[in-house]
Design a protein around this motif. Structure first.
Motif, mmCIF file in Angstrom:
data_model
loop_
_atom_site.group_PDB
_atom_site.id
_atom_site.type_symbol
_atom_site.label_atom_id
_atom_site.label_comp_id
_atom_site.label_asym_id
_atom_site.label_seq_id
_atom_site.Cartn_x
_atom_site.Cartn_y
_atom_site.Cartn_z
ATOM 1 N N CYS A 42 29.674 24.805 17.109
ATOM 2 C CA CYS A 42 28.452 25.307 16.283
ATOM 3 C C CYS A 42 28.449 24.344 14.983
ATOM 4 N N ARG A 43 29.429 23.289 15.103
ATOM 5 C CA ARG A 43 29.104 22.485 13.940
ATOM 6 C C ARG A 43 28.738 20.964 14.230
ATOM 7 N N THR A 44 28.935 20.401 15.691
ATOM 8 C CA THR A 44 28.657 19.122 15.544
ATOM 9 C C THR A 44 28.202 18.978 17.112
ATOM 10 N N VAL B 258 38.521 16.869 19.363
ATOM 11 C CA VAL B 258 39.798 16.480 19.837
ATOM 12 C C VAL B 258 40.674 16.195 18.713
ATOM 13 N N ARG B 259 41.987 16.655 18.885
ATOM 14 C CA ARG B 259 42.768 16.575 17.695
ATOM 15 C C ARG B 259 43.083 15.187 17.511
ATOM 16 N N PHE B 260 43.111 14.714 16.312
ATOM 17 C CA PHE B 260 43.399 13.335 15.924
ATOM 18 C C PHE B 260 44.813 12.801 16.737
ATOM 19 N N PRO C 53 44.135 29.229 2.259
ATOM 20 C CA PRO C 53 43.519 28.485 1.527
ATOM 21 C C PRO C 53 42.594 27.357 2.062
ATOM 22 N N ASN C 54 41.882 26.772 1.118
ATOM 23 C CA ASN C 54 40.744 25.757 1.799
ATOM 24 C C ASN C 54 41.465 24.603 2.718
ATOM 25 N N GLY C 55 40.829 24.275 3.693
ATOM 26 C CA GLY C 55 41.386 22.970 4.511
ATOM 27 C C GLY C 55 42.501 23.564 5.659
ATOM 28 N N VAL C 56 43.001 24.792 5.677
ATOM 29 C CA VAL C 56 44.048 25.140 6.533
ATOM 30 C C VAL C 56 43.655 25.248 7.873
ATOM 31 N N GLY C 57 42.204 25.437 8.351
ATOM 32 C CA GLY C 57 41.931 25.440 9.802
ATOM 33 C C GLY C 57 41.117 26.638 10.080
ATOM 34 N N LYS C 58 40.556 27.436 8.952
ATOM 35 C CA LYS C 58 39.670 28.693 9.537
ATOM 36 C C LYS C 58 38.573 28.406 10.153
ATOM 37 N N THR C 59 37.734 27.465 9.577
ATOM 38 C CA THR C 59 36.624 27.132 10.081
ATOM 39 C C THR C 59 36.759 26.464 11.530
ATOM 40 N N ASN C 60 37.805 25.657 11.586
ATOM 41 C CA ASN C 60 38.418 25.139 12.931
ATOM 42 C C ASN C 60 38.496 26.186 13.950
ATOM 43 N N LEU C 61 39.136 27.372 13.748
ATOM 44 C CA LEU C 61 39.460 28.227 14.698
ATOM 45 C C LEU C 61 38.061 29.077 15.032
HETATM 46 N N1 LIG Z 1 39.808 16.290 15.204
HETATM 47 C C1 LIG Z 1 40.640 16.578 14.250
HETATM 48 N N2 LIG Z 1 41.927 16.545 14.472
HETATM 49 C C2 LIG Z 1 42.831 16.809 13.183
HETATM 50 N N3 LIG Z 1 42.416 17.400 12.263
HETATM 51 C C3 LIG Z 1 41.219 17.667 12.045
HETATM 52 C C4 LIG Z 1 40.230 17.356 13.186
HETATM 53 N N4 LIG Z 1 39.136 17.462 12.667
HETATM 54 C C5 LIG Z 1 39.125 18.285 11.169
HETATM 55 N N5 LIG Z 1 40.449 18.428 11.196
HETATM 56 C C6 LIG Z 1 41.227 18.909 9.976
HETATM 57 O O1 LIG Z 1 40.887 20.116 9.703
HETATM 58 C C7 LIG Z 1 40.790 20.495 8.049
HETATM 59 C C8 LIG Z 1 39.725 21.393 7.853
HETATM 60 O O2 LIG Z 1 39.950 22.474 8.610
HETATM 61 P P1 LIG Z 1 38.752 23.584 8.383
HETATM 62 O O3 LIG Z 1 38.681 24.445 9.448
HETATM 63 O O4 LIG Z 1 37.543 23.092 8.122
HETATM 64 O O5 LIG Z 1 39.287 24.130 6.907
HETATM 65 P P2 LIG Z 1 39.100 25.729 6.345
HETATM 66 O O6 LIG Z 1 40.271 26.550 6.425
HETATM 67 O O7 LIG Z 1 38.981 25.206 4.879
HETATM 68 O O8 LIG Z 1 37.599 26.123 6.809
HETATM 69 C C9 LIG Z 1 40.878 19.269 7.464
HETATM 70 O O9 LIG Z 1 42.022 18.946 6.962
HETATM 71 C C10 LIG Z 1 40.370 18.180 8.507
HETATM 72 O O10 LIG Z 1 41.188 16.823 8.274
#
Ligand SMILES: Nc1ncnc2c1ncn2[C@@H]1O[C@H](COP(=O)(O)OP(=O)(O)O)[C@@H](O)[C@H]1O
Ligand SMILES: [Mg+2]
Length: 372
Positions: free
Chosen positions: A52-54, A61-63, A31-39
């Protein structure tokens, strides 16, 4: 070069996670916001040392954590390779290949080539020429790694010339001081223009073909648009001489390949200004796919293609065409999606599926739905 797996530590939303990539298509879903784009971003970061995003690596770095780290395991004919990228805000980024530290991952021949489609990348079609130039130069380097030196030589000569222009403007030197630099600049410029022209020329037909298959009509074309018409270094030197008074007035060099562009057109008109959002998106996809195809025929490996959120914007036929295009040439691709139904053939043999849930990556858990 094939990417076998990626593992991350304190990267964006992930504390610790790892996933294997398939040899062909890998579908990353959740689902949205789970971390797909992050991976997807982590894979890009691990292969290139950049996001590729910033442009601000601190965001990665994780909060609440100090250090992020991505490790990519890859494999080529010579055996396994390991790439690592570690970043602690305030310290220089640390990158290694097979245990040896490197300055720039982008210059390392044994790194996997990656190509990325993100919604933001529409800027490549819509945005300023500098974006297209930078992209074209990266494509040139992917095709002919040694030719990266040409672009560097030009950038250096240009910086020197601009420094002299500033001195001319201040009255502390004479135009004769430019002669030697203009000669070097012109030689590098012609070489750079030749590389760019060749790269666009060998991609033209593939681009038109991929556009057609993705259903972008109107005879789309890409054309190299050099700022200078010069065909020899002497010719460019003459052009620079003619423009010298204006350059001195302005304080910098306004003519030469640092002002080049690529025209991306449909029905002969720039998609940049006349294309719909949908047409621009298809053109971007087609450009990346065409480049991947060209690289695949000239380099030992096809670039890994990372596609974020692309399917939701495409209709059924285009989704099927995209999956087919990705499979051609035998390279790897990763697609993120919220909906497995958006990926034609998602349950076919050879397609890897990874679910993202609770900050973890779970490999291939979906049974084939009954009756589909
Ligand atoms: N540096 C960070 N530390 C912890 N969480 C983060 C950080 N950067 C982004 N996020 C979290 O990652 C989530 C979005 O992940 P994203 O991969 O964009 O989702 P999606 O699955 O929709 O692609 C948001 O909840 C955001 O708060
Ligand atoms: Mg996303």
């Amino acid at each position: 070069m094939r990417v076998v797996s990626v593992s991350v530590r304190n990267f964006r939303s992930y504390e610790a996670a790892a996933a294997p990539l398939g040899g062909g298509l890998t579908v990353l879903w959740g689902p949205n916001g789970v971390g797909k784009t992050n991976l997807l971003e982590a894979i890009y970061f691990g292969c290139t040392g950049r996001s590729c995003r910033t442009g601000n690596d601190r965001e990665l770095v994780r909060f609440g954590e100090q250090t992020t780290r991505v490790e990519v395991a890859a494999q080529d004919d010579l055996g396994p390779h390991r790439l690592t990228v570690g970043f602690t805000p305030g310290d220089p980024k640390r990158m290694t290949v097979d245990g040896a530290q490197v300055e720039r991952l982008l210059d390392v021949p044994q790194r996997p080539l990656v190509s990325v489609f993100l919604p933001d990348r529409l800027e490549l079609i819509k945005g300023v020429p500098a974006l297209r130039r930078a992209h074209l130069d990266q494509f040139v380097t992917a095709l002919w790694p040694a030719r990266a030196a040409t672009r560097r030589a030009y950038a250096q000569a240009l910086a020197q010339r601009n420094a002299l222009i500033a001195r001319l403007r201040a009255g502390t030197t004479t135009p004769a001081a430019l002669d030697a630099w203009d000669r070097q600049l012109a030689a590098a410029a012609l070489a750079l223009m030749a590389d760019r022209r060749e790269a666009v020329e060998i991609t033209r037909d593939s681009f038109s073909d991929v556009c057609r298959r993705l259903g972008l009509d109107g005879a789309p074309e890409i054309t190299y648009r050099p700022r200078s018409r010069a065909t020899t270094p002497d010719h460019l030197i003459d052009e620079l001489r003619d423009r010298l008074p204006a350059d001195v007035e302005r304080g910098f060099t306004d003519h030469g390949p640092h002002r080049d562009d690529i025209a991306i057109t449909r029905e002969g008109r720039p998609l940049r200004t006349y294309g719909s959002q949908g047409q621009q998106r298809l053109a971007l996809l087609a450009l990346l796919l065409a480049e991947r195809r060209v690289i695949g025929t000239r380099r030992p490996a096809v670039p890994l293609m990372l596609l974020d959120d692309v399917m939701s914007e495409l209709d059924r036929e285009r989704r099927a065409a995209l999956v087919e295009l990705l499979a051609e040439g035998g390279g790897q691709a990763l697609i993120t999606t919220t909906d497995l139904d958006h990926i034609p053939g998602v349950f076919a043999a050879g397609v890897a599926r990874i679910a993202v849930a609770d900050g973890q990556l779970v490999e291939d858990v979906t049974p084939e739905p009954v009756g589909s």
